[in-house]
Design a protein around this motif. Sequence first.
Motif, PDB file in Angstrom:
ATOM      1  N   UNK A  60      89.755 -20.807  -6.437  1.00 29.48           N
ATOM      2  CA  UNK A  60      88.547 -21.182  -6.611  1.00 29.48           C
ATOM      3  C   UNK A  60      88.109 -19.329  -5.727  1.00 29.48           C
ATOM      4  N   UNK A  61      88.231 -18.493  -6.047  1.00 30.08           N
ATOM      5  CA  UNK A  61      87.760 -17.677  -5.849  1.00 30.08           C
ATOM      6  C   UNK A  61      88.528 -16.199  -6.586  1.00 30.08           C
ATOM      7  N   UNK A  62      87.969 -14.593  -6.574  1.00 30.46           N
ATOM      8  CA  UNK A  62      88.830 -14.506  -7.167  1.00 30.46           C
ATOM      9  C   UNK A  62      90.108 -13.865  -6.745  1.00 30.46           C
ATOM     10  N   UNK A  79      91.512 -14.219  -3.421  1.00 32.80           N
ATOM     11  CA  UNK A  79      90.001 -14.331  -2.197  1.00 32.80           C
ATOM     12  C   UNK A  79      89.622 -15.798  -1.129  1.00 32.80           C
ATOM     13  N   UNK A  80      90.641 -16.521  -1.992  1.00 33.70           N
ATOM     14  CA  UNK A  80      90.233 -18.436  -1.709  1.00 33.70           C
ATOM     15  C   UNK A  80      91.234 -18.941  -0.810  1.00 33.70           C
ATOM     16  N   UNK A  81      92.112 -17.022  -0.211  1.00 33.69           N
ATOM     17  CA  UNK A  81      92.468 -17.301   1.006  1.00 33.69           C
ATOM     18  C   UNK A  81      94.451 -17.948   1.126  1.00 33.69           C
ATOM     19  N   UNK A  82      94.522 -18.303  -0.411  1.00 33.64           N
ATOM     20  CA  UNK A  82      95.334 -19.023  -0.490  1.00 33.64           C
ATOM     21  C   UNK A  82      96.518 -18.605  -1.950  1.00 33.64           C
ATOM     22  N   UNK A  83      97.825 -19.143  -1.690  1.00 29.42           N
ATOM     23  CA  UNK A  83      98.585 -18.475  -3.103  1.00 29.42           C
ATOM     24  C   UNK A  83      98.847 -19.615  -3.561  1.00 29.42           C
ATOM     25  N   UNK A 123      79.275  -8.874  -2.762  1.00 31.79           N
ATOM     26  CA  UNK A 123      78.823  -7.905  -1.297  1.00 31.79           C
ATOM     27  C   UNK A 123      80.294  -7.553  -0.012  1.00 31.79           C
ATOM     28  N   UNK A 124      81.307  -8.712  -0.137  1.00 28.44           N
ATOM     29  CA  UNK A 124      82.529  -8.847  -0.038  1.00 28.44           C
ATOM     30  C   UNK A 124      83.475  -8.718  -1.172  1.00 28.44           C
ATOM     31  N   UNK A 125      83.407  -7.729  -1.701  1.00 28.08           N
ATOM     32  CA  UNK A 125      84.728  -7.520  -2.737  1.00 28.08           C
ATOM     33  C   UNK A 125      84.925  -6.265  -2.431  1.00 28.08           C
ATOM     34  N   UNK A 126      85.822  -5.672  -1.436  1.00 26.99           N
ATOM     35  CA  UNK A 126      86.191  -4.408  -1.150  1.00 26.99           C
ATOM     36  C   UNK A 126      85.720  -3.284  -2.231  1.00 26.99           C
ATOM     37  N   UNK A 127      86.409  -3.533  -3.713  1.00 23.51           N
ATOM     38  CA  UNK A 127      87.134  -3.139  -5.008  1.00 23.51           C
ATOM     39  C   UNK A 127      85.703  -2.557  -5.591  1.00 23.51           C
ATOM     40  N   UNK A 128      84.816  -4.020  -5.300  1.00 24.82           N
ATOM     41  CA  UNK A 128      83.303  -3.647  -6.083  1.00 24.82           C
ATOM     42  C   UNK A 128      82.783  -2.683  -5.268  1.00 24.82           C
ATOM     43  N   UNK A 160      87.391  -3.322  12.716  1.00 21.00           N
ATOM     44  CA  UNK A 160      86.933  -3.889  11.947  1.00 21.00           C
ATOM     45  C   UNK A 160      86.884  -4.976  10.903  1.00 21.00           C
ATOM     46  N   UNK A 161      86.984  -6.471  10.582  1.00 21.06           N
ATOM     47  CA  UNK A 161      86.699  -6.804   9.308  1.00 21.06           C
ATOM     48  C   UNK A 161      84.756  -7.346   9.933  1.00 21.06           C
ATOM     49  N   UNK A 162      84.095  -7.239   8.580  1.00 19.79           N
ATOM     50  CA  UNK A 162      82.932  -7.024   8.037  1.00 19.79           C
ATOM     51  C   UNK A 162      82.246  -7.429   6.774  1.00 19.79           C
ATOM     52  N   UNK A 163      81.663  -9.192   7.519  1.00 23.66           N
ATOM     53  CA  UNK A 163      81.611 -10.037   6.066  1.00 23.66           C
ATOM     54  C   UNK A 163      80.267 -10.208   6.010  1.00 23.66           C
ATOM     55  N   UNK A 164      79.188 -10.137   4.901  1.00 28.42           N
ATOM     56  CA  UNK A 164      77.626  -9.811   4.843  1.00 28.42           C
ATOM     57  C   UNK A 164      77.676 -10.547   4.169  1.00 28.42           C
TER      58      UNK A 164
END
Lengths: 172, 351
Positions: B213-215, B233-237, A144-149, A123-127
Motif C-alpha cells: 500500500x505504499x512505495x 514503505x508500508x512497513x511490511x515485507x 516529503x517522506x521519500x528519503x531518496x527523492x 533523530x527520525x523526522x516525519x513531515x
Amino acid sequence: MLKKLIYLILIEKMVVGLINANPVVYEKKERRPRTGPVVLEDEYAVESIDQLEIFDHIRDIKDPEHPYSLEDLKVITEDAIEVDDKRSYVRVTFTPTVEHCSMATVIGLCLRVKLMRSLPSRYKVDIRVAPGTHATEAAVNKQLNDKERVAAALENPNLVGMVDDCLAPSFE
Amino acid sequence: MASVSEDNLELQEIQKLEGHTDRVWGLAWNPTSGADGVPAVLASCSGDKTVKIWQKSPSTSSFHLKATIEETHTRTVRSCSWSPSGKLLATASFDATTAIWEQVGDDFECLATLEGHENEVKSVSWNASGSLLATCSRDKSIWIWEALPGNEFDCVSVLQGHTQDVKMVLWHPSEDILFSCSYDNTIKVWAEDGDSDDWHCVQTLKEANNGHSSTVWSISFNATGDKMVTSSDDLSIKVWGADIVRVQSGEGYAPWKHLCTLSGYHDRTVFSVHWSREGIISSGAADDAIRLFVENQDDLGDGPMYRLLSKKEKAHEQDVNCVQWGSKESGLLASSSDDCSVKIWKLGPRH
C-alpha cells in the motif's frame, strides 16, 4: 517532480503574480525565555521543552514567497510538533497558507533540511501537511517522506539555493 | 552452520568498513569470489559519488579497501551490480547514467557509459547469463540493454508502464524475466514475446492483489527462484510464489501469487530485503535495525508462513539502506547505512 514544480512556480509568478498575494500575517507569539536546567518530576515535561526547541529551530524559516516567517503566517505552530526524545522521533505538521499551494513541497523540504542540520543524527523526522489543508495532501506527504527523492532534490543547485534562502533567517 | 530451524542464531558484528563520506546506498558481493582460494570482494556505492571495492585478506580474514572508483559519476551512485562472471561492475547514478567497469590490475576502468534515462537512475541488474542489463529511473521507465562484443551496450527496449519512479529492477535468477518495483506501490513482471525484443508487462502486483500500500523498495528471490520477497514503505515485507517449473518447461508464463505478509515487525520503511541460499530472509530498515526471517516449520497446512528468527537493533546508527548475503560463504551478511559505514556480520549461535 520538484524541478517541474519550480518551473511551474516561476512561470506562474511571471503570468499571474504571487500565488498568495495577500497572506494572513499573524501577531507573533511572544518568545518564552528559556530558564536554566530544571529538575523535572514529570517525564512528560521533558517533551514540551523539546517541542519548543524544535519550534525554535524552524519558526524563523522564511516563507518561499513572502518576507514573513513560517511562524508569522502560522504555517507552523508549536502545537503542531510531536516529539519523543527517548525514541528520537519528531513529526512536524505544517499548514500551507492556501489549499493549492504549490510551495508546499518546498516548505516541507525547508523544514526537513533545517531539522536535519539542527538535530542529532539519531533523530527520525516525519513531515506532513495538516490533514484537510491541501488539495494533494497524500502526494505531497509521500514526496516529503521519500528519503531518496529528498536526497535527489537536494542535489539540484537551484532548489538548494531556494531552500538556503528560506533557511538563512533561521540560523541567526 | 547451525540448522536454520534452530532458534539460537544471531548476527555478530565482524567488522565496520569506514571510508565513505556520505550515506552508503548499495552493496554488491562479487559472485565468483569468496571460495576456492578467491578472496571475497564487496562493492559499496555512496552519496559521495564513489564506489569502493573491499577485499577480504586471506591472512587476516578482515576486509580492506582495495580500490575507490571516482571521478566518473557526477552525482550520488545509487546502486551497483556485478556481472555473473564477476568481471564487470555496473553502477547506476543520480547523474542519469549507468557506467560499466572492468578491473585492470588494481584499478577499475570505465568501459562504457549508458545514457538515455531522463533523470536519476535508481537500480541496475544483470540477467543470469550476463547478456542483458536492466536499468530503471525516476523517469518511470525501465531500459533493457544487450551486452555485445567489444564492450558495446545497445538498448533493446524501453519499458513504460509504471506510473511513478521505479525504485529497483531485478532479473529472475534463472529465467529471462524482469521484475521491477516502484513508488506507484506496484511490482511489475516483464517478459519477452518470443525472441522479438518485444518486451511487455505480463503481470502487475497491486494493492488489490494483496500487494503493498505504499512505495515498494526492494525485491529478492530465493535460491530456487520459485519465491520472491518484497519490502515496502508500508512497513511490511511480502512473500510471493510462482510455479516456476511451468515456466522452465516452456509451458508459458506462470503468474505470481501472494503467499504471506509479514507486518508488525518493522517500525519504519523497509529499504532492503535479501534472501540467502539457505533460506533466511534479511531486512534492512529505516529504524536502524536488521531482521532475519525464516520459514515457519510448524506448517499448519495453509501454505508457507514465516517467522522472525532474530532482530539486531541499532545495527547501525542511522537508516539501513541495503543488506546482502555473501555469494559463497554461508552466514556472511553485509549492510550499509546513512551513517556512512558498511558492516560485515556473521550469523552464529547466540552467546
